[in-house]
Design a protein around this motif. Structure first.
Motif, short mmCIF file in Angstrom:
data_model
loop_
_atom_site.label_atom_id
_atom_site.label_comp_id
_atom_site.label_asym_id
_atom_site.label_seq_id
_atom_site.Cartn_x
_atom_site.Cartn_y
_atom_site.Cartn_z
N GLY A 3 -13.14 34.72 44.32
CA GLY A 3 -12.71 33.74 42.83
C GLY A 3 -12.60 32.26 43.56
O GLY A 3 -11.76 32.20 44.69
N THR A 4 -12.58 31.53 42.51
CA THR A 4 -12.13 29.99 42.88
C THR A 4 -10.88 29.62 41.91
O THR A 4 -10.60 28.62 41.81
N GLY A 5 -10.48 30.56 41.34
CA GLY A 5 -9.36 30.34 40.21
C GLY A 5 -9.18 31.51 39.45
O GLY A 5 -9.86 32.53 39.65
N PRO A 6 -8.13 31.43 38.39
CA PRO A 6 -8.03 32.43 37.47
C PRO A 6 -9.35 32.78 36.84
O PRO A 6 -10.16 32.12 36.29
N MET A 7 -9.51 33.92 36.50
CA MET A 7 -10.65 34.40 35.61
C MET A 7 -10.60 35.39 34.82
O MET A 7 -9.43 36.16 34.82
N PHE A 8 -10.85 35.32 33.52
CA PHE A 8 -10.38 36.22 32.37
C PHE A 8 -11.73 37.00 31.54
O PHE A 8 -12.84 36.13 31.49
N ALA A 9 -11.65 37.94 31.37
CA ALA A 9 -12.52 38.80 30.55
C ALA A 9 -12.78 38.14 28.96
O ALA A 9 -11.77 37.86 28.36
N VAL A 10 -13.88 38.09 28.55
CA VAL A 10 -14.16 37.53 27.31
C VAL A 10 -13.99 38.76 26.29
O VAL A 10 -14.47 39.83 26.44
N PRO A 11 -13.20 38.42 25.25
CA PRO A 11 -12.63 39.75 24.55
C PRO A 11 -13.88 40.20 23.43
O PRO A 11 -14.97 39.60 23.44
N SER A 12 -13.70 41.22 22.70
CA SER A 12 -14.51 41.65 21.97
C SER A 12 -14.90 40.90 20.55
O SER A 12 -14.27 40.21 20.43
N ASN A 13 -16.14 40.84 20.09
CA ASN A 13 -16.44 40.11 19.08
C ASN A 13 -16.08 40.69 17.67
O ASN A 13 -16.46 41.35 17.20
N VAL A 14 -14.71 40.14 17.56
CA VAL A 14 -14.01 40.79 16.23
C VAL A 14 -14.64 40.40 14.94
O VAL A 14 -14.91 41.13 14.20
N GLY A 15 -14.83 39.07 14.76
CA GLY A 15 -15.54 38.56 13.47
C GLY A 15 -15.46 37.24 13.34
O GLY A 15 -14.96 36.59 14.16
N PRO A 16 -15.98 36.61 12.34
CA PRO A 16 -16.05 35.32 12.31
C PRO A 16 -14.71 34.42 11.84
O PRO A 16 -14.58 33.24 12.24
N ARG A 17 -13.80 35.05 11.45
CA ARG A 17 -12.39 34.49 11.24
C ARG A 17 -11.62 34.51 12.56
O ARG A 17 -11.08 33.52 13.00
N THR A 18 -11.62 35.51 13.21
CA THR A 18 -10.95 35.79 14.58
C THR A 18 -11.58 35.22 15.64
O THR A 18 -10.84 34.34 16.63
N THR A 19 -12.78 35.38 15.83
CA THR A 19 -13.57 34.73 17.09
C THR A 19 -14.73 33.98 16.68
O THR A 19 -16.07 34.48 17.03
N PRO A 20 -14.37 32.92 16.10
CA PRO A 20 -15.76 31.87 15.61
C PRO A 20 -16.43 31.53 16.79
O PRO A 20 -15.67 31.16 17.91
N ASN A 21 -17.67 30.98 16.74
CA ASN A 21 -18.18 30.34 17.71
C ASN A 21 -18.14 31.15 18.95
O ASN A 21 -17.69 30.72 20.07
N TYR A 22 -18.52 32.73 18.76
CA TYR A 22 -18.25 33.35 19.86
C TYR A 22 -19.19 33.10 21.12
O TYR A 22 -18.80 33.15 22.26
N GLU A 23 -20.30 32.52 20.80
CA GLU A 23 -21.07 32.38 21.88
C GLU A 23 -20.56 30.96 22.74
O GLU A 23 -20.74 31.17 24.06
N GLN A 24 -19.69 30.11 22.34
CA GLN A 24 -18.99 29.20 22.94
C GLN A 24 -17.96 29.62 23.97
O GLN A 24 -17.56 29.42 25.09
N LEU A 25 -17.11 30.63 23.33
CA LEU A 25 -16.23 31.37 23.71
C LEU A 25 -16.76 32.15 24.98
O LEU A 25 -16.09 32.36 26.10
N ALA A 26 -17.77 32.89 24.74
CA ALA A 26 -18.24 33.72 26.05
C ALA A 26 -18.70 32.86 27.15
O ALA A 26 -18.70 33.04 28.27
N ALA A 27 -19.23 31.43 26.72
CA ALA A 27 -19.79 30.41 27.92
C ALA A 27 -18.45 30.23 28.68
O ALA A 27 -18.43 30.10 29.93
N LYS A 28 -17.27 30.22 27.92
CA LYS A 28 -16.17 29.72 28.93
C LYS A 28 -15.80 31.14 29.72
O LYS A 28 -14.83 31.04 30.74
N GLY A 29 -16.34 32.21 29.73
CA GLY A 29 -15.97 33.46 30.54
C GLY A 29 -17.16 33.46 31.66
O GLY A 29 -16.95 34.45 32.46
N VAL A 30 -17.83 32.41 31.87
CA VAL A 30 -18.57 32.41 33.34
C VAL A 30 -17.79 31.62 34.15
O VAL A 30 -17.60 30.47 33.94
#
Length: 497
Positions: free
Chosen positions: A156-183
């Protein structure tokens, strides 16, 4: 020319071919069926088509996720040790390199009073800092590397977090952008991702496990077999991808090939994934657990569905707990193909069932060896590894062929994709159809028909950065997961629109 191509196909299959199975490994044994966070659904190992200097290792767990199953959705287990084992010297012992991934779950404020795991307060757009306030249940993780005879290394090079489940467009909008932050970057020059993705494996699972009661004739025409973007005969045939609209949890590693090569630059590698739990776990009255430091393996996977369709039911749990390099204990199940016998019973065929040395060579060795089926035992180390030659150039997503070395055009002329299964395994490789043909004896009988279930691609994949038939073009190489609010399962008789 065709003869040379056919010779190459049979040689590659004989050296590397996977097990005679029909699907990925979902709920394949009695004990693991009750332990989804440790249940390995699929394992992939291939050379990256995004960066050919990298190799990709992917482990999927938690099968058949209905996207709307809140309020807790789907998380990795804190008390499961997730591992990927590498053999880089071709001795059929995967102890040269081991990657270990461990998770830790935290309940964040106001999770001590609020009843939901993920809420749009505000919408979740980040894994940490601003935009992560609604991530009330968050998982961090570590990844370490153990090289044989060397100290454990934290990658690891720092803190790493798992990407949560894709709940829906209100709770997790722009999910692909969120997932990209999990790389996240790794110290060895690679990357890692952990989180939810589309269940990429495609199959008429219901028809398959209704005692091979497929919706169509299992012999496909050359034209249908060559088309990697159809459901044969749909919608009238009733054929459907059973896993359309479902998700899985993914751990994906991108590792520089230079970090994996063995002695003398060997690039023909073997690998398998495993999950383990503490040998002793004591549950306290407050719900907390005291776990022993020693772990016991509860699941493993090299090639898909060895345990599900080769190993007898009374031995499945033992198989899961046995190291992959000790496969000679289960040799009789490979030498005598129960699946071939089932095909013969259902369809009146005459596929070979006994003394299947071709399956032993294909699945358990790097290259053909001396006969072992007659004696029923051997002192040789036999191992269920997914094997890949990392010298073979990767095929770009748009040009991949689901049948790999067995691919052909609409007229039946061979058009092999050398980078496909059994040379490793990519998410879009059609292990169902290839495996059916191996069970039927294609390693010794090149005229084996085009056996298949009629599902030729990952149906209904959503999101961007993928081909029209659902092949992801970038790391982590599995499409965007379906969201819980608007997911759709494509059922028998339905069309995509």
């Amino acid at each position: 020319m065709f003869a040379r191509i056919r010779s190459f196909i049979l040689t590659l299959l004989a050296m590397l071919m996977a097990t005679p199975v029909l699907a990925a490994s979902h709920r394949e044994a009695p004990l693991i069926a009750n332990d989804p966070t440790a249940d390995i659904t699929d394992f992939y190992f291939f050379r990256s088509w995004e960066d050919p200097d990298k190799a990709i290792l992917i482990m999927n767990v938690i099968p058949g996720q209905e996207p709307g199953s809140g309020p807790n959705y789907f998380n990795f287990a804190d008390d499961v040790l997730y591992e990927i084992h590498i053999d880089n010297n071709k001795n059929n012992i995967a102890a040269n390199i081991v990657y270990q991934i461990r998770f830790k779950t935290e309940i964040r404020q106001p999770g001590n009073v609020f009843p939901l795991a993920y809420v749009a307060l505000p919408p979740i757009t980040a894994l940490t800092g601003g935009g992560s306030e609604g991530l009330l249940v968050r998982q961090s993780y570590t990844v370490t590397e153990q090289r044989y005879g060397q100290p454990v290394r934290d990658l690891g090079t720092g803190p790493m977090f798992a990407v949560p489940s894709n709940v829906g467009p209100r709770t997790t909008p722009n999910y692909e952008q969120l997932a990209a932050k999990g790389v996240f970057a790794l110290k060895n020059g690679g990357r890692i991702f952990a989180g939810q993705r589309d269940e990429t494996f495609y199959i008429d699972l219901g028809g398959t496990f209704d005692t091979l009661n497929l919706h169509i004739s299992p012999i496909l025409s050359n034209a249908d077999d060559a088309n990697d973007a159809i459901i044969v005969g749909a919608p009238g045939s009733g054929v459907a991808d059973t896993f359309s609209g479902f998700n899985v949890n993914t751990i994906a590693l991108e590792i520089p090939i230079s970090e994996l090569v063995g002695p003398n630059g060997n690039k023909v590698l073997g690998a398998y994934a495993s999950t383990s739990r503490p040998k002793v776990s004591v549950i306290k009255k407050n719900g907390n657990r005291d776990n022993s430091a020693r772990f016991v393996q509860v699941a493993r996977m090299g090639h898909p569905l060895v345990n599900e369709l080769i190993i007898a039911t009374n031995m499945k749990d033992k198989w899961n707990a046995t190291d992959a390099e000790d496969e000679n204990e289960f040799l009789p199940f490979y030498c005598n193909s129960a699946l071939a016998a089932a095909l013969n019973t259902v369809f009146g065929t005459g596929f070979p069932t006994a003394n299947r040395e071709d399956l032993v060579n294909a699945l358990l060795r790097y290259a053909p060896g001396p006969p072992v089926c007659g004696s029923g035992k051997t002192n040789e180390a036999l191992a269920d590894f997914l094997r890949v030659d990392l010298d073979v150039p990767p095929t770009q997503a748009a040009n991949q062929k689901r049948l790999g070395p067995l691919a052909h055009d609409a007229s039946g002329n061979a058009t092999p994709d050398k980078a496909g299964w059994p040379n490793g395994r990519r998410p879009n490789d059609d292990v169902t159809d290839v495996a059916l043909r191996v069970v039927a004896g294609i390693l010794t009988n090149p005229s084996t028909p085009n056996l298949g279930d009629g599902v030729n691609f990952n149906v209904g994949a959503v999101g961007g950065k993928k081909t029209s038939n659902g092949i992801a073009t970038e790391f982590p190489f599995l499409p965007t997961p379906f969201d819980g609010r608007d997911r759709r399962h494509i059922d028998p008789g339905e069309t995509l629109n």
